[in-house]
Motif scaffolding. Structure first.
Motif, PDB file in Angstrom:
ATOM      1  N   VAL A 158       5.755  -7.730   3.664  1.00  0.00           N
ATOM      2  CA  VAL A 158       7.074  -7.932   3.053  1.00  0.00           C
ATOM      3  C   VAL A 158       6.954  -7.669   1.558  1.00  0.00           C
ATOM      4  CG1 VAL A 158       9.031  -9.488   2.764  1.00  0.00           C
ATOM      5  CG2 VAL A 158       7.557  -9.717   4.771  1.00  0.00           C
ATOM      6  N   LEU A 159       7.871  -6.858   1.047  1.00  0.00           N
ATOM      7  CA  LEU A 159       7.813  -6.506  -0.380  1.00  0.00           C
ATOM      8  C   LEU A 159       8.714  -7.433  -1.204  1.00  0.00           C
ATOM      9  CD1 LEU A 159       7.976  -2.593  -0.288  1.00  0.00           C
ATOM     10  CD2 LEU A 159       5.970  -4.089  -0.329  1.00  0.00           C
ATOM     11  N   PRO A 160       8.256  -7.828  -2.393  1.00  0.00           N
ATOM     12  CA  PRO A 160       9.087  -8.690  -3.245  1.00  0.00           C
ATOM     13  C   PRO A 160      10.121  -7.872  -4.024  1.00  0.00           C
ATOM     14  CG  PRO A 160       6.934  -8.347  -4.242  1.00  0.00           C
ATOM     15  CD  PRO A 160       6.926  -7.576  -2.960  1.00  0.00           C
ATOM     16  N   ARG A 161      10.891  -7.074  -3.299  1.00  0.00           N
ATOM     17  CA  ARG A 161      11.947  -6.267  -3.911  1.00  0.00           C
ATOM     18  C   ARG A 161      13.292  -6.821  -3.446  1.00  0.00           C
ATOM     19  NH1 ARG A 161      10.969  -1.009  -5.433  1.00  0.00           N
ATOM     20  NH2 ARG A 161      12.974  -0.383  -4.585  1.00  0.00           N
ATOM     21  N   PRO A 162      14.349  -6.460  -4.147  1.00  0.00           N
ATOM     22  CA  PRO A 162      15.657  -6.954  -3.706  1.00  0.00           C
ATOM     23  C   PRO A 162      15.870  -6.644  -2.218  1.00  0.00           C
ATOM     24  CG  PRO A 162      15.850  -5.853  -5.825  1.00  0.00           C
ATOM     25  CD  PRO A 162      14.433  -5.661  -5.383  1.00  0.00           C
ATOM     26  N   GLY A 163      16.284  -7.648  -1.466  1.00  0.00           N
ATOM     27  CA  GLY A 163      16.478  -7.476  -0.027  1.00  0.00           C
ATOM     28  C   GLY A 163      15.207  -7.737   0.764  1.00  0.00           C
ATOM     29  N   ALA A 164      14.072  -7.884   0.062  1.00  0.00           N
ATOM     30  CA  ALA A 164      12.763  -8.159   0.680  1.00  0.00           C
ATOM     31  C   ALA A 164      12.509  -7.293   1.914  1.00  0.00           C
ATOM     32  CB  ALA A 164      12.652  -9.640   1.020  1.00  0.00           C
ATOM     33  N   PRO A 165      12.415  -5.960   1.712  1.00  0.00           N
ATOM     34  CA  PRO A 165      12.204  -5.086   2.872  1.00  0.00           C
ATOM     35  C   PRO A 165      10.868  -5.357   3.568  1.00  0.00           C
ATOM     36  CG  PRO A 165      11.996  -3.863   0.807  1.00  0.00           C
ATOM     37  CD  PRO A 165      12.459  -5.234   0.451  1.00  0.00           C
ATOM     38  N   VAL A 166      10.878  -5.209   4.893  1.00  0.00           N
ATOM     39  CA  VAL A 166       9.649  -5.405   5.678  1.00  0.00           C
ATOM     40  C   VAL A 166       9.091  -4.025   6.035  1.00  0.00           C
ATOM     41  CG1 VAL A 166       8.667  -6.378   7.787  1.00  0.00           C
ATOM     42  CG2 VAL A 166      10.602  -7.507   6.672  1.00  0.00           C
ATOM     43  N   LEU A 167       7.845  -3.765   5.608  1.00  0.00           N
ATOM     44  CA  LEU A 167       7.176  -2.520   6.023  1.00  0.00           C
ATOM     45  C   LEU A 167       6.459  -2.843   7.327  1.00  0.00           C
ATOM     46  CD1 LEU A 167       5.284  -1.028   2.951  1.00  0.00           C
ATOM     47  CD2 LEU A 167       7.351  -0.192   4.050  1.00  0.00           C
ATOM     48  N   SER A 168       6.990  -2.374   8.429  1.00  0.00           N
ATOM     49  CA  SER A 168       6.407  -2.750   9.707  1.00  0.00           C
ATOM     50  C   SER A 168       5.646  -1.568  10.298  1.00  0.00           C
ATOM     51  CB  SER A 168       7.518  -3.202  10.649  1.00  0.00           C
ATOM     52  OG  SER A 168       6.932  -3.819  11.751  1.00  0.00           O
ATOM     53  N   GLN A 169       4.337  -1.612  10.127  1.00  0.00           N
ATOM     54  CA  GLN A 169       3.482  -0.542  10.670  1.00  0.00           C
ATOM     55  C   GLN A 169       2.412  -1.190  11.531  1.00  0.00           C
ATOM     56  OE1 GLN A 169       2.146   1.561   7.066  1.00  0.00           O
ATOM     57  NE2 GLN A 169       3.651   3.132   7.614  1.00  0.00           N
ATOM     58  N   LEU A 170       2.873  -2.039  12.472  1.00  0.00           N
ATOM     59  CA  LEU A 170       1.924  -2.814  13.274  1.00  0.00           C
ATOM     60  C   LEU A 170       1.418  -2.038  14.481  1.00  0.00           C
ATOM     61  CD1 LEU A 170       2.891  -6.578  13.579  1.00  0.00           C
ATOM     62  CD2 LEU A 170       0.820  -5.544  12.649  1.00  0.00           C
ATOM     63  N   ARG A 171       1.258  -0.739  14.332  1.00  0.00           N
ATOM     64  CA  ARG A 171       0.805   0.047  15.471  1.00  0.00           C
ATOM     65  C   ARG A 171      -0.710  -0.014  15.602  1.00  0.00           C
ATOM     66  NH1 ARG A 171       4.184   5.521  14.882  1.00  0.00           N
ATOM     67  NH2 ARG A 171       3.066   5.574  12.928  1.00  0.00           N
ATOM     68  N   THR A 172      -1.191   0.332  16.793  1.00  0.00           N
ATOM     69  CA  THR A 172      -2.636   0.264  17.024  1.00  0.00           C
ATOM     70  C   THR A 172      -3.221   1.657  17.256  1.00  0.00           C
ATOM     71  OG1 THR A 172      -2.171  -0.190  19.339  1.00  0.00           O
ATOM     72  CG2 THR A 172      -2.613  -2.089  17.941  1.00  0.00           C
ATOM     73  N   LEU A 173      -2.573   2.657  16.673  1.00  0.00           N
ATOM     74  CA  LEU A 173      -3.059   4.032  16.851  1.00  0.00           C
ATOM     75  C   LEU A 173      -4.365   4.241  16.093  1.00  0.00           C
ATOM     76  CD1 LEU A 173       0.287   5.965  16.262  1.00  0.00           C
ATOM     77  CD2 LEU A 173      -0.841   5.489  18.439  1.00  0.00           C
ATOM     78  N   ARG A 174      -5.290   4.943  16.723  1.00  0.00           N
ATOM     79  CA  ARG A 174      -6.514   5.303  15.993  1.00  0.00           C
ATOM     80  C   ARG A 174      -6.345   6.641  15.268  1.00  0.00           C
ATOM     81  NH1 ARG A 174      -8.622   1.683  19.572  1.00  0.00           N
ATOM     82  NH2 ARG A 174     -10.457   0.547  18.844  1.00  0.00           N
ATOM     83  N   LYS A 175      -5.345   7.390  15.680  1.00  0.00           N
ATOM     84  CA  LYS A 175      -5.048   8.658  14.996  1.00  0.00           C
ATOM     85  C   LYS A 175      -3.583   8.647  14.606  1.00  0.00           C
ATOM     86  CE  LYS A 175      -7.127  12.577  16.821  1.00  0.00           C
ATOM     87  NZ  LYS A 175      -7.351  13.495  17.946  1.00  0.00           N
ATOM     88  N   ASP A 176      -3.305   8.850  13.358  1.00  0.00           N
ATOM     89  CA  ASP A 176      -1.905   8.906  12.942  1.00  0.00           C
ATOM     90  C   ASP A 176      -1.841   9.609  11.591  1.00  0.00           C
ATOM     91  OD1 ASP A 176       0.737   8.595  12.366  1.00  0.00           O
ATOM     92  OD2 ASP A 176       0.623   6.427  11.974  1.00  0.00           O
ATOM     93  N   ASN A 177      -1.400  10.851  11.625  1.00  0.00           N
ATOM     94  CA  ASN A 177      -1.276  11.605  10.375  1.00  0.00           C
ATOM     95  C   ASN A 177       0.170  12.006  10.141  1.00  0.00           C
ATOM     96  OD1 ASN A 177      -3.987  11.897   9.129  1.00  0.00           O
ATOM     97  ND2 ASN A 177      -4.471  12.526  11.201  1.00  0.00           N
ATOM     98  N   SER A 178       1.070  11.069  10.455  1.00  0.00           N
ATOM     99  CA  SER A 178       2.492  11.413  10.375  1.00  0.00           C
ATOM    100  C   SER A 178       3.076  11.153   8.981  1.00  0.00           C
ATOM    101  CB  SER A 178       3.259  10.613  11.430  1.00  0.00           C
ATOM    102  OG  SER A 178       3.010   9.229  11.253  1.00  0.00           O
ATOM    103  N   GLY A 179       2.232  10.852   8.028  1.00  0.00           N
ATOM    104  CA  GLY A 179       2.756  10.640   6.670  1.00  0.00           C
ATOM    105  C   GLY A 179       1.778   9.816   5.856  1.00  0.00           C
ATOM    106  N   LEU A 180       2.283   9.308   4.727  1.00  0.00           N
ATOM    107  CA  LEU A 180       1.427   8.523   3.833  1.00  0.00           C
ATOM    108  C   LEU A 180       0.908   7.270   4.552  1.00  0.00           C
ATOM    109  CD1 LEU A 180       0.434   8.296   0.895  1.00  0.00           C
ATOM    110  CD2 LEU A 180       2.533   7.036   0.379  1.00  0.00           C
ATOM    111  N   ASP A 181      -0.400   7.006   4.445  1.00  0.00           N
ATOM    112  CA  ASP A 181      -0.989   5.828   5.084  1.00  0.00           C
ATOM    113  C   ASP A 181      -0.797   4.636   4.151  1.00  0.00           C
ATOM    114  OD1 ASP A 181      -2.337   4.087   6.624  1.00  0.00           O
ATOM    115  OD2 ASP A 181      -4.284   5.097   6.518  1.00  0.00           O
ATOM    116  N   LEU A 182       0.457   4.122   4.161  1.00  0.00           N
ATOM    117  CA  LEU A 182       0.840   3.114   3.159  1.00  0.00           C
ATOM    118  C   LEU A 182       0.063   1.810   3.267  1.00  0.00           C
ATOM    119  CD1 LEU A 182       4.698   3.130   2.621  1.00  0.00           C
ATOM    120  CD2 LEU A 182       2.895   3.313   0.914  1.00  0.00           C
TER     121      LEU A 182
END
Ligand SMILES: Cc1cc2nc3c(=O)[nH]c(=O)nc-3n(C[C@H](O)[C@H](O)[C@H](O)COP(=O)(O)OP(=O)(O)OC[C@H]3O[C@@H](n4cnc5c(N)ncnc54)[C@H](O)[C@@H]3O)c2cc1C
Length: 487
Positions: A175-199
């Protein structure tokens, strides 16, 4: 801004209502003290302790903190050793305890993964994983939380085999301490994932500066069914590194630990450790330098035959090293007899005197020369202090512990020149002033001194994006003002 200066007098009542019973602790309560003091005795004062019990409540807390202008120190199991998990002495910072985030705990045996809530302890994750013959191979003397491990990128004694937390991390919820407190939900269990920035990597080892970790997904390893250990007595540190290279070449990934213990540190374990410890050197005192080596494997064959193979491998490597004169001696012993010597080390040293630790690492090829230079430095700059060091030679990590035994009377202050010279030596050897404990008030000045200006600048820019109101303090990473030293 303190809670007392809050522009919203009803602020506290609002967050108490939102978090429900047990969600808000005020400083006048006896049970608040444990959130204010860390394992090394750094003490601060919490304006408030907030204990959300789910991701939505973390969002509520961060939104509230932004509105009220309150700074928060995220806290997991509070086993960190750089002062980053407790508030400073100003009485203006709140503690955001994540200990009630105990959900989910979901082991997927087929894919060797676990998804775990931030407040769960390493031991709890491992208890659940072991039911499936699996474990998270992080071996530390403490019992950290999931969120704390991600935020400090915990290492430990078996890093040479399993790697650090970063190597296991597959997914993250933040959860980011930004207005609206957005949740970055990347709870995947993939061992391979190159679909974008590995935030998710942004939140590993950055001490909760950029966001609050609410859950994480890790890869697991199979629990070894064969484990053999021995104590090696190398001729000197150079010989220890030769032994490491030889055994690693023979055993490959079956080498699961290569832990250095200095003579004074072992002597402290003998004198101040628990009486049940078995002393492996007969009536003799400790050698100046010993190494605990562990080989482990799984599925190499059935039961005792497999164990004998592993033992044979260790015996052959050790015999060669004895013949070469690199080892002076070697003592066989079972893991349950030898590991306590290493695990009890820091507590025994603390029981027997004053401990001043430095958590550093250098490239393995430089370790022997570095160690010799440190020994010389301590002799010259800190007369009377004992170098009682130990560490994870397998990964280049060294705990440069200076020890003043209690029977010598009160410890004199360490000369500031010693610390400066030690860290300059680390830098000159292309090493790190914080190998595995992360950044916090105890070492933020070193961060400012030794980390490249452009890296610090980019870190500040990221902090401004993820935490524009400067809500999250503690590690001090990316903050423009010096982090408060707990009073
Ligand atoms: C006896 C002993 C032995 C140890 N041995 C080792 C070792 O071998 N290797 C090693 O690496 N460490 C070791 N440590 C250090 C410590 O256990 C680790 O740093 C641990 O990972 C900290 O986890 P924690 O849950 O206690 O975090 P805390 O101490 O509570 O917090 C540590 C940092 O993480 C932040 N944080 C905590 N939770 C969150 C969250 N959910 N979201 C965002 N930020 C958060 C805090 O603000 C703080 O900056 C040892 C400590 C002790 C006392």
């Amino acid at each position: 801004m303190s809670l007392g200066d809050s522009p919203h007098p009803g602020g506290l009542a609002a967050i108490e209502r939102a978090l429900g019973p047990g969600g808000v602790l005020l400083p006048d309560r006896d049970d608040v003290h444990r959130y204010e003091v860390d394992v090394r005795g750094m003490v601060g004062h919490a304006a408030v302790v907030l204990r959300p019990s789910c991701t939505d409540e973390v969002r509520t807390v961060l939104t509230w903190a932004l509105e009220q202008g309150v700074q928060l120190v995220p806290q997991g199991a509070n086993t960190g050793v750089v002062g980053a998990s407790v508030p400073d002495g100003s009485r203006r910072q709140g503690v955001l305890s994540l200990e009630r985030l105990r959900w989910p705990l979901d082991v997927q045996a087929d894919e060797r993964t676990v998804v775990a809530g931030s407040g769960l302890r390493l031991s709890e994750v491992n208890d659940a994983a072991r039911e499936h013959g699996l474990h998270l191979g992080i071996d530390v003397g403490s019992d950290p939380s999931v969120g704390g491990m991600v935020s400090t990128n915990t290492g430990g004694s078996r890093l040479i085999r399993y790697g650090d937390v970063r190597r296991h991390l597959l997914g993250l919820e933040v959860v980011l301490p930004r207005p609206g407190a957005p949740v970055l939900s990347q709870l995947r269990t993939l061992r391979k994932d190159n679909s974008g920035l590995d935030l998710k990597q942004l939140f590993v080892g950055t001490g909760g500066s950029f966001g609050v970790v609410t859950a994480a997904a890790f890869s697991l390893d199979r629990v070894p069914d064969q484990v053999v250990t021995a104590l090696l007595v190398p001729r000197d540190m150079r010989a220890a590194m030769t032994a490491l290279a030889r055994i690693e070449a023979a055993a490959g990934e079956m080498l699961s630990a290569f832990e250095f213990m200095s003579g004074p540190a072992l002597a402290a374990v003998r004198t101040f450790g628990p009486p049940r410890l078995r002393w492996p050197f007969g009536t003799a005192g400790p050698p100046p330098l010993s190494v605990l080596v562990e080989l482990s494997s799984r599925g190499q064959g059935a039961g005792s035959a497999a164990r004998q193979d592993l033992q044979q491998l260790l015996v052959e490597s050790v015999s060669t090293l004895l013949e070469m004169g690199e080892l002076r001696d070697a003592v066989q012993g079972s893991p349950d007899k030898l590991w306590p010597l290493r695990h009890e080390m820091i507590d025994a040293l603390r029981r027997g005197g004053v401990v001043v630790g430095h958590d550093v690492s250098v490239p393995r090829r430089r370790l022997a020369a570095f160690h010799a230079a440190v020994s010389e430095l301590v002799k010259v700059e800190a007369p009377g202090w004992t170098l009682a060091d130990f560490g994870h030679l397998g990964d280049g990590g060294l705990h440069v512990v200076l020890w003043w035994p209690a029977d010598r009377g009160p410890a004199p202050p360490l000369p500031p020149a010693l610390r400066q010279a030690l860290y300059d030596l680390v830098a000159a050897n292309d090493g790190s002033f914080s190998a595995e404990h992360g950044i916090g008030p105890a070492n933020i000045e070193r961060y400012r001194h030794y980390v490249a200006g452009e890296v610090q600048e980019l870190t500040r820019a990221i902090k401004t994006m993820t935490d524009p109101g400067g809500v999250l303090v503690g590690s001090g990473l990316g903050c423009s003002e010096p982090a408060g030293i707990p009073g």
